[in-house]
Design an enzyme around this catalytic site. Structure first.
Site, mmCIF file in Angstrom:
data_model
loop_
_atom_site.group_PDB
_atom_site.id
_atom_site.type_symbol
_atom_site.label_atom_id
_atom_site.label_comp_id
_atom_site.label_asym_id
_atom_site.label_seq_id
_atom_site.Cartn_x
_atom_site.Cartn_y
_atom_site.Cartn_z
ATOM 1 N N MET A 20 -27.764 -1.306 -23.294
ATOM 2 C CA MET A 20 -27.270 -1.329 -21.918
ATOM 3 C C MET A 20 -27.180 0.067 -21.308
ATOM 4 S SD MET A 20 -24.280 -4.184 -22.478
ATOM 5 C CE MET A 20 -23.647 -4.171 -20.783
ATOM 6 N N SER A 33 -33.119 -7.569 -0.514
ATOM 7 C CA SER A 33 -31.673 -7.542 -0.191
ATOM 8 C C SER A 33 -31.054 -6.401 -0.998
ATOM 9 C CB SER A 33 -31.026 -8.873 -0.557
ATOM 10 O OG SER A 33 -31.701 -9.960 0.024
ATOM 11 N N LYS A 40 -29.302 -3.220 -2.775
ATOM 12 C CA LYS A 40 -27.913 -2.844 -2.998
ATOM 13 C C LYS A 40 -27.602 -1.507 -2.332
ATOM 14 C CE LYS A 40 -27.696 -4.971 -7.620
ATOM 15 N NZ LYS A 40 -26.561 -5.889 -7.428
ATOM 16 N N ARG A 64 -28.808 -0.381 -14.548
ATOM 17 C CA ARG A 64 -29.642 -0.327 -15.761
ATOM 18 C C ARG A 64 -29.095 -1.282 -16.818
ATOM 19 N NH1 ARG A 64 -26.278 4.087 -15.693
ATOM 20 N NH2 ARG A 64 -25.052 4.553 -17.571
ATOM 21 N N ASP A 66 -28.007 -4.332 -16.215
ATOM 22 C CA ASP A 66 -28.034 -5.713 -15.749
ATOM 23 C C ASP A 66 -28.750 -6.632 -16.739
ATOM 24 O OD1 ASP A 66 -27.122 -7.459 -13.783
ATOM 25 O OD2 ASP A 66 -29.030 -7.500 -12.733
ATOM 26 N N ARG A 82 -29.866 -15.626 -11.583
ATOM 27 C CA ARG A 82 -29.889 -17.087 -11.725
ATOM 28 C C ARG A 82 -31.311 -17.640 -11.606
ATOM 29 N NH1 ARG A 82 -25.825 -17.398 -6.776
ATOM 30 N NH2 ARG A 82 -25.338 -15.407 -7.760
#
Length: 519
Positions: free
Chosen positions: A203, A292, A294, A303, A305, A368
């Site tokens: 991560m 969209s 951020k 990084r 995610d 999702r």
């Protein structure tokens, strides 16, 4: 003569001063790179005397009572998680850190939903080991403190810090169990903590280094090194297209970095035909939000995610090392979410593997989209259960903060198993609602079968879970939203600042308990 705790400033000077004093005492042969962490309990009653652990008592006898004397002279009784460092007590351990363990009687705390005694041990041992690391010692022996597994987890988790890309690195410290009792539990704790540290490493690594391909290669290497009972498939874009994973591909197409669908198998069950447990992890190796996009502030932490993929894959690697008698499959759709001329546009409609169409009204709700196809694929293995993990929504962070992972599940049995595991590990979970109320907000869609965002801004974590539920038919499924536990500032004292790798240990504990009591 012995020495009380020295000032923290000027660590190198302190070590040199200590060395000169030890030479003056005839301890020139002492191993100056070795330290010892010992535990002491708080007083249960005001008139009680603080108690050392059994290891502390043995050491105190070894030094003719000097340890107790010096602790009594050094100030008020140590509170839980606090430390004091002493020098020159014994030639084998020039530096000794005494750590506060809290009350000896501490057990499961009904309101906190964790074992308080174990958490106290993890916190205290981590603090003690870090204290010795600051003194630039390379070897630390650790008191088992009544629970060798918790002590090992505190040591290994507490010492870890991602500094692989820095020229100046912290001292590498080897933590060992002090004494001969509890060796098996200690090794188990080391394994649990190493699993979480692997997830932390994955991560924390910058996105230009941790690409989908690189992630898959690292997990392949780790898994093959863990057990011979493993199989790894790094599926390319052509395979993803053959599987008609249009939802996943719609996210991946915005980036020049090729997508990967990572499929890992651990076959530990004596029965080859035994249905597997399937773990699914969100693997967005960098999330810009796409069209969209951020806000730029703190976008660098995206990084991580792919934290869902990191935690589930690390848990499976750990299960393989434990040689658990169970079949496990891990699925990780891996890609970047980037803005480009090929990227998803708000209002686009894409088709998932199960044929459902999805209206993409927010390209930053991409996790999702990739999970939808992975969940559909998970059903093809006739699994015993399905658990997915994802840094899915900022809304879960608003709801729970870093206190617990949000769990949405259609199975009370599965919820209870996850909850019981989290009480043991201290890496807590909390059940969230999966009401039809939220489903109606994602299926009320103008252009397609389902919308990738809810009708209203409120309950974003719940509507995201309701979206995933549209791609699940299995009666034992749980969705873990780990966005709130992704990073640590100071909330978990035995983890340093940065990415947490949570809830890897809870997933490992869940698998371990599942093999022991599969009812």
């Amino acid at each position: 003569m012995f020495w009380l705790p020295l000032p923290a400033a000027g660590r190198i000077a302190v070590r040199r001063l200590r060395a000169r004093r030890l030479w003056g005492r005839g301890l020139a042969t002492a191993d100056m790179t070795k330290g010892l962490v010992l535990g002491i309990y708080s007083k249960d009653k005001e008139d009680d005397v603080p108690q050392f652990t059994s290891a502390g008592e043995k050491f105190d006898k070894l030094v003719a009572g000097k340890l107790r004397e010096i602790v009594n002279l050094s100030g008020p009784p140590l509170k839980a998680g606090k430390t004091r460092t002493f020098y020159g007590l014994h030639q084998d351990f020039p530096s000794v850190v005494v750590v506060g363990l809290g009350k000896k009687t501490a057990g499961v705390h009904e309101l906190e939903n964790w074992h308080e005694g174990k958490e106290n041990i993890r916190t205290a041992v981590a603090a003690g080991c870090r204290q010795l690391q600051e003194l630039e010692l390379s070897c630390v022996e650790v008191d088992p403190c009544g629970d060798a597994q918790a002590a090992a987890e505190g040591a290994v988790l507490g010492l870890y810090e991602y500094d692989e890309l820095k020229q100046k690195k912290k001292t590498v410290v080897t933590a060992k169990l002090h004494g001969s009792e509890g060796q098996e539990a200690w090794q188990k704790g080391v394994l649990f903590a190493a699993g979480q540290n692997l997830a932390r490493q994955l991560m924390e690594t910058p996105a230009n280094e941790m690409t989908p391909t690189r992630f898959a290669e690292i997990i392949e290497k780790k898994l093959r090194g863990a057990s011979a009972k493993t199989e790894v498939h790094i599926r390319p874009k052509s395979w993803i297209e053959e599987q008609e994973m249009g939802s996943f591909l719609s996210v991946a197409k915005g980036s020049d970095e090729p997508p990967v669908f990572l499929e890992i198998h651990y076959r530990g069950s004596p029965k080859a035909s035994d249905p597997p447990v399937v773990f699914v992890g969100k693997g967005i190796t960098f999330d810009s939000g796409g069209i969209s996009i951020k806000a730029s502030a703190n976008m660098d932490i995206m990084r991580a995610d792919m934290g869902g993929a990191a935690t589930v894959c690390s848990a499976i690697v750990s299960a393989a090392k434990l040689n658990l008698p169970i079949n496990i499959i891990g699925l990780a759709p891996l890609c970047e979410n980037m803005p480009s001329g090929k990227a998803n546009k708000p209002g686009d409609v894409v088709r998932a593997k199960n044929g459902k169409t999805i209206q993409v009204d927010n390209t930053d709700a991409e996790g999702r989209l990739i999970l939808a196809d992975a969940l559909c694929y998970a059903h093809t293995f006739n699994p015993k259960l399905i658990i997915n993990a994802a840094t899915l929504t900022g809304a879960i962070d608003v709801a729970l903060g870093s206190g617990a992972t949000g769990v949405f599940t259609n199975s009370s049995w599965l919820w209870n198993k996850l909850f019981e595991a989290s009480v043991e590990t201290g890496d807590r979970v909390w059940r969230m609602p999966l009401f039809e109320h939220y489903t109606r907000q994602v299926i009320d869609c103008q252009l397609a079968d389902v919308n990738n965002i809810g009708k209203y801004r409120s309950a974003g974590a719940c509507t995201a879970a309701a979206f995933l539920k549209e791609f699940v038919t299995h009666p034992k499924w749980a969705h873990l939203d780990i966005a709130g536990v992704m990073t640590n500032k100071d909330e978990v004292p035995y983890l340093r600042k940065g990415m947490t790798g949570r809830p890897t240990r809870t997933l490992i504990e869940f698998l371990l308990r599942f093999t022991q009591n599969n009812d």
